[in-house]
Design an enzyme around this catalytic site. Sequence first.
Site, short mmCIF file in Angstrom:
data_model
loop_
_atom_site.label_atom_id
_atom_site.label_comp_id
_atom_site.label_asym_id
_atom_site.label_seq_id
_atom_site.Cartn_x
_atom_site.Cartn_y
_atom_site.Cartn_z
CE LYS A 69 -4.06 1.70 2.60
NZ LYS A 69 -4.92 1.40 3.78
CB SER A 151 -8.27 3.28 3.00
OG SER A 151 -7.36 2.70 3.93
CB SER A 175 -8.67 0.31 5.86
OG SER A 175 -9.39 1.50 6.03
#
Length: 445
Positions: A69, A151, A175
């Site tokens: 990420k 996310s 997330s």
Amino acid sequence: MTISQMINAMHGGFLTSAELVSRYISEIGKNKHLNAVIELNPNAYAIAECRDVADDKRGVLHGIPVLIKDNINTGDRMRTSAGSVALAENIAPEDAPIVRLLREAGAVILGKTNMTEFANYMTDGTMPNGYSSRGGQTLNLFDREADPSGSSTGSAVAVAADLCAAAVGTETSGSIISPAQHAGIVGIKPTIGLINGGGIIPISFTLDTPGPMGRCVDDAGLLLSVLTGRKYEKPQETMLKGIRIGICRMFTDGINAEWLNANERLIGVMCELGVDCIELPEHDIRAGFLYPIAMHEFKYGINRYLRSMNNPDIPQSLQEIIEYNERHSDIALKYGQDNFVDANNNTSGAMTEPEYMAALAARDVAVAAFDTLFVEHRIDVFFMLAANSGLAAATGFPSMTIPIGKTTKGLPIGSFFVARRYGEKVLLKVTGAIENANKSGSWVM
């Protein structure tokens, strides 16, 4: 192919890391429209070639291409921006601890995944899941109009689209779990503190955690072992006799009927595998403390992170991020920055306010109540039909999702399991047995 199959093929001389990297880079190029990958590692192929000729190939992820990420530091040529144009020139001086562990295990860092900007903390619900000013909108793999969730959106979509062997996401509140559910993959949100969270652009240092995302339980478990620095012990048992699972039927109002029915059917599958399913009474454990904790810790955490980068080409504080976004509002403020302004104007950054202290105390009460729920009902795993990840995230308990079906529109249906703190092993055992039962035809997703 699973990660274990890839490693066996490489050891047998039937596959190389360079071939894997080339394949994934090609697939990423073919799937640019998904906006799942925000940046490729320009050195990935060269690293893979070095892995192929290395004398020591004992690393458990030797030669395996992994995406991470975009809020996780890499001490290389890639940026770490949390999807923000304000941090587009943020080149970290060193790897985050988990990235060091990945490299030591032989993994090839293939690139960075797109994400909901600043891990979905920038706005108060107005920013779409998977959108970032630097990376654009990540799309749901199965329906471009459907919510991909966030996310860790890019990580989930990249795994589901087979753009990497596995990926690393981060979670503060849902997330990892929620985008994994929406992408039809496996996601693990570990016990808070189990994995070193240093070198990650923060929201809340007491709520944030990185975690693995994979296409099967074994892949996610193997990646979890690397991130924790512990040896992976693959569960060998396919039956779950003696495991007690508490069934929670709360929070199901408004849940999609197909989603709910699939999770209801899963209870029968677990019983067939030998599980003792215990119907839990309604419980009053609330997580209203999450936002005030995040608000107070964010200002402290982001200011500290920015200073640690020692980079004059990026904002040096939350105040400077806000000002940068205002100067570049045409690209940086498509959905606003209300949470940033709120945290900057209404907290000291010292985390001494009574509101913050009260929120910490409320969380302690919730943790104790959740502990009591496990102890009083003698359950090993908590199963929530609504697949709602909020309570486990807020209290720091480990949680996990595996895909259990699809809707008539072809959208994935996920599940939600929670274990006692540091109970990741039992989560892997339960979900692995369920996954195995599906492979053997005991039930149909």
